[in-house]
Write an enzyme that holds these catalytic residues in place. Structure first.
Site, PDB file in Angstrom:
ATOM      1  N   ASN A  41       0.709  -1.211   0.064  1.00 38.14           N
ATOM      2  CA  ASN A  41       0.085   0.155   0.104  1.00 38.14           C
ATOM      3  C   ASN A  41       0.829   1.184   0.108  1.00 38.14           C
ATOM      4  OD1 ASN A  41       0.645  -0.830   2.743  1.00 38.14           O
ATOM      5  ND2 ASN A  41      -0.907   0.299   3.435  1.00 38.14           N
ATOM      6  N   ILE A  42       0.446   2.060  -0.881  1.00 32.08           N
ATOM      7  CA  ILE A  42       1.189   3.320  -0.761  1.00 32.08           C
ATOM      8  C   ILE A  42       0.150   4.523  -0.691  1.00 32.08           C
ATOM      9  CG2 ILE A  42       2.664   4.967  -2.480  1.00 32.08           C
ATOM     10  CD1 ILE A  42       3.268   2.292  -4.263  1.00 32.08           C
ATOM     11  N   GLU A  43       0.355   5.148   0.562  1.00 37.15           N
ATOM     12  CA  GLU A  43      -0.776   6.400   0.895  1.00 37.15           C
ATOM     13  C   GLU A  43       0.016   7.654   0.542  1.00 37.15           C
ATOM     14  OE1 GLU A  43      -1.076   5.794   5.239  1.00 37.15           O
ATOM     15  OE2 GLU A  43      -2.247   4.202   4.848  1.00 37.15           O
ATOM     16  N   CYS A  52      -4.066   0.695  -2.588  1.00 37.38           N
ATOM     17  CA  CYS A  52      -3.983  -0.447  -1.917  1.00 37.38           C
ATOM     18  C   CYS A  52      -2.817  -1.487  -2.244  1.00 37.38           C
ATOM     19  CB  CYS A  52      -5.442  -1.335  -2.018  1.00 37.38           C
ATOM     20  SG  CYS A  52      -6.580  -0.594  -1.055  1.00 37.38           S
ATOM     21  N   GLU A  54      -2.823  -4.456  -3.180  1.00 36.56           N
ATOM     22  CA  GLU A  54      -3.505  -5.478  -4.097  1.00 36.56           C
ATOM     23  C   GLU A  54      -3.403  -4.792  -5.585  1.00 36.56           C
ATOM     24  OE1 GLU A  54      -4.607  -4.592  -1.235  1.00 36.56           O
ATOM     25  OE2 GLU A  54      -6.325  -6.108  -0.650  1.00 36.56           O
ATOM     26  N   CYS A  83     -10.222  -4.886   0.076  1.00 39.10           N
ATOM     27  CA  CYS A  83     -11.419  -3.861   0.043  1.00 39.10           C
ATOM     28  C   CYS A  83     -12.315  -3.899  -1.503  1.00 39.10           C
ATOM     29  CB  CYS A  83     -10.661  -2.401  -0.108  1.00 39.10           C
ATOM     30  SG  CYS A  83     -10.274  -1.557  -1.396  1.00 39.10           S
ATOM     31  N   CYS A  86     -10.482  -3.033  -4.624  1.00 35.49           N
ATOM     32  CA  CYS A  86      -9.760  -4.057  -5.087  1.00 35.49           C
ATOM     33  C   CYS A  86     -10.460  -5.267  -5.835  1.00 35.49           C
ATOM     34  CB  CYS A  86      -8.495  -4.584  -4.073  1.00 35.49           C
ATOM     35  SG  CYS A  86      -7.640  -3.040  -3.787  1.00 35.49           S
TER      36      CYS A  86
HETATM   37  N1  THU Z   1      -5.425  -0.979   2.163  1.00 33.56           N
HETATM   38  C1  THU Z   1      -4.931  -2.226   1.348  1.00 33.56           C
HETATM   39  O1  THU Z   1      -3.618  -1.890   0.987  1.00 33.56           O
HETATM   40  N2  THU Z   1      -5.429  -3.212   0.916  1.00 33.56           N
HETATM   41  C2  THU Z   1      -7.028  -3.350   1.317  1.00 33.56           C
HETATM   42  O2  THU Z   1      -7.474  -4.131   0.614  1.00 33.56           O
HETATM   43  C3  THU Z   1      -7.537  -2.669   2.451  1.00 33.56           C
HETATM   44  C4  THU Z   1      -6.911  -1.318   2.955  1.00 33.56           C
HETATM   45  C5  THU Z   1      -4.526  -0.153   2.707  1.00 33.56           C
HETATM   46  C6  THU Z   1      -4.904   1.168   2.266  1.00 33.56           C
HETATM   47  C7  THU Z   1      -4.256   2.233   3.357  1.00 33.56           C
HETATM   48  O3  THU Z   1      -2.990   2.409   3.150  1.00 33.56           O
HETATM   49  C8  THU Z   1      -4.658   1.255   4.700  1.00 33.56           C
HETATM   50  O4  THU Z   1      -4.660  -0.249   4.307  1.00 33.56           O
HETATM   51  C9  THU Z   1      -5.967   1.671   5.546  1.00 33.56           C
HETATM   52  O5  THU Z   1      -6.966   1.699   4.709  1.00 33.56           O
END
Ligand code: THU
Length: 128
Positions: A41-43, A52, A54, A83, A86
């Site tokens: 995940n890259i915020e 996300c 995935e 989520c 995804c």
């Molecule tokens: N996140 C994912 O990488 N995959 C998911 O299916 C659920 C959420 C990440 C996004 C964000 O960086 C953090 O989790 C909180 O939502």
């Protein structure tokens, strides 16, 4: 193979850029040819820019022309499920029987089919 996928997903989770949620997610996609493509995940400080793990893995695969997938592993310490966004992206590219493996830090794993995680999905077929 599942162990290799798990290891790749865990390694990817360590690359997460998640200063806001502080949750590290790692994903590893297994292609039909046996290649493993991972993502984290890259915020973003503008939260809508967050992606996300995935989707990072899937987009890497698509951008490399690797479109035949057999399974995807999703790793978080807590064992989070993919989520809705995804799941929808999976439907765009993967067969209904794509195997989704959710794993947590204790090594607990559950396996699901895409069609069970997104029943009655809106899919590319609807656009024909
Ligand atoms: N996140 C994912 O990488 N995959 C998911 O299916 C659920 C959420 C990440 C996004 C964000 O960086 C953090 O989790 C909180 O939502």
């Amino acid at each position: 193979m599942s162990l290799e996928l798990r290891d790749a997903a865990i390694a990817a989770s360590k690359m997460a850029h998640s200063p806001y949620s502080k949750v590290n997610v790692g994903s590893a996609l297994l292609t039909e040819s046996g290649e493993i493509i991972s993502g984290c995940n890259i915020e973003n400080s503008s939260f809508g820019g967050t992606v996300c793990a995935e989707r990072v893995a899937m987009w890497k695969a698509v951008s490399e022309g690797n479109l035949k997938w057999s399974s995807i592993y999703v790793y978080t310490k807590e064992g989070w499920s993919p989520c809705g966004f995804c799941r929808q992206v999976m439907v765009e590219f993967a067969p209904k029987n794509l195997k989704i493996i959710i794993g947590n830090e204790k090594g607990v794993e559950t396996e699901h089919l895409l069609e069970d995680l997104l029943p009655l999905a809106f899919s590319p077929k609807d656009m024909n």
